[in-house]
Motif scaffolding. Structure first.
Motif, short mmCIF file in Angstrom:
data_model
loop_
_atom_site.label_atom_id
_atom_site.label_comp_id
_atom_site.label_asym_id
_atom_site.label_seq_id
_atom_site.Cartn_x
_atom_site.Cartn_y
_atom_site.Cartn_z
N GLN B 51 -44.02 -73.12 -71.42
CA GLN B 51 -44.00 -72.47 -69.98
C GLN B 51 -42.74 -73.06 -69.53
N ARG B 70 -43.51 -66.73 -70.96
CA ARG B 70 -44.68 -67.42 -70.54
C ARG B 70 -44.35 -67.97 -69.05
N ASN B 72 -46.16 -68.48 -66.40
CA ASN B 72 -46.97 -69.77 -65.72
C ASN B 72 -47.87 -70.24 -66.80
N LEU B 73 -48.97 -70.78 -66.45
CA LEU B 73 -49.81 -71.58 -67.36
C LEU B 73 -50.90 -70.63 -67.85
N SER B 76 -48.94 -64.91 -70.91
CA SER B 76 -47.72 -65.06 -72.07
C SER B 76 -47.65 -63.49 -72.36
#
Lengths: 116, 113
Positions: B51, B70, B72-73, B76
């Motif tokens: 990230q 990716r 953000n958390l 992807s």
């Protein structure tokens, strides 16, 4: 680098008999060990894991696995096999060293056939 | 545990084209990975999706062929670029939750013709 070996391509067991699927590993640090199962045309399902503590770990569907540090093994077992246990089983390892968070590496897989 | 959704579930593509596979997790995760699997075979790790920085590729895989994002958390993407029949495979997204076991999406079955 870590590695995983599953010496058997296929294991055949009669229904109701105990089953064992073998796995050995190699890591430079401490291992996190896993078993996954894959049914036809499906994704991987997590079965169980060993992180620390008791060497015998229990997981889903009646499966268990025994961690043996001296033999670097993590064999999957079940006391009484079911026909529905027939699937592809993968052993996997993460090599944990200090603060480094490493990837998960998979064995080649063992196809389990439970014979009615 | 985590629920991981992958899109598309399957596709048939012409050689020379590119396909982007999306992976959405229902919760924030620490690490995300992309694997490739031939049917009935083992999983080969392509890369770790980081990230906010470039992905970490395994030996034999390069960013030009398999660019990964990716943002953000929980999300992807993996792009398979300039495809050839040899790229026909199942591509699996995976996420680590709680720092121990990984969970997997249902996979994307790619056929290149």
């Amino acid at each position: 680098a870590q590695s995983v070996a599953q010496p058997e391509d296929q294991v055949n067991v009669a229904e109701g008999n105990p089953l064992t699927v073998k796995c050995t590993y190699s890591v430079s640090g401490n291992p996190y060990l896993f078993w996954y199962v894959q049914y036809p045309n499906r994704g991987l399902q997590f079965l169980l894991k060993y992180i620390t503590g008791d060497n015998l770990v229990k997981g889903s569907y009646g499966f268990e696995a025994e961690f043996n540090k001296s033999q670097t093994s993590f064999h999957l077992k079940k006391p009484s096999a079911l026909v529905s246990d027939s699937a592809l089983y993968f052993c996997a390892v993460r090599d944990i060293q200090g603060n480094r968070d490493d990837k998960i590496i998979f064995g080649k897989g063992t196809r389990l056939h439970i014979l009615p | 545990s985590a629920v991981i959704s992958q899109k598309p579930s399957r596709d048939i593509c012409q050689r020379g084209t590119s396909l982007t596979i999306q992976c959405q997790v229902d919760s924030q995760v620490t690490m995300m990975f992309w694997y490739r699997q031939q049917p009935g075979q083992s999983l080969t790790l392509i890369a770790t999706a980081n990230q906010g920085s470039e992905a970490t590729y395994e030996s034999g895989f390069v960013i030009d062929k398999f660019p990964i994002s990716r943002p953000n958390l929980t999300f992807s993407t993996l792009t398979v670029s300039n495809m050839s029949p040899e790229d026909s495979s199942i591509y699996l997204c995976s996420a680590l939750t709680g720092g121990t076991e990984a969970f997997f999406g249902q996979g994307t079955r790619l056929t290149v013709v």
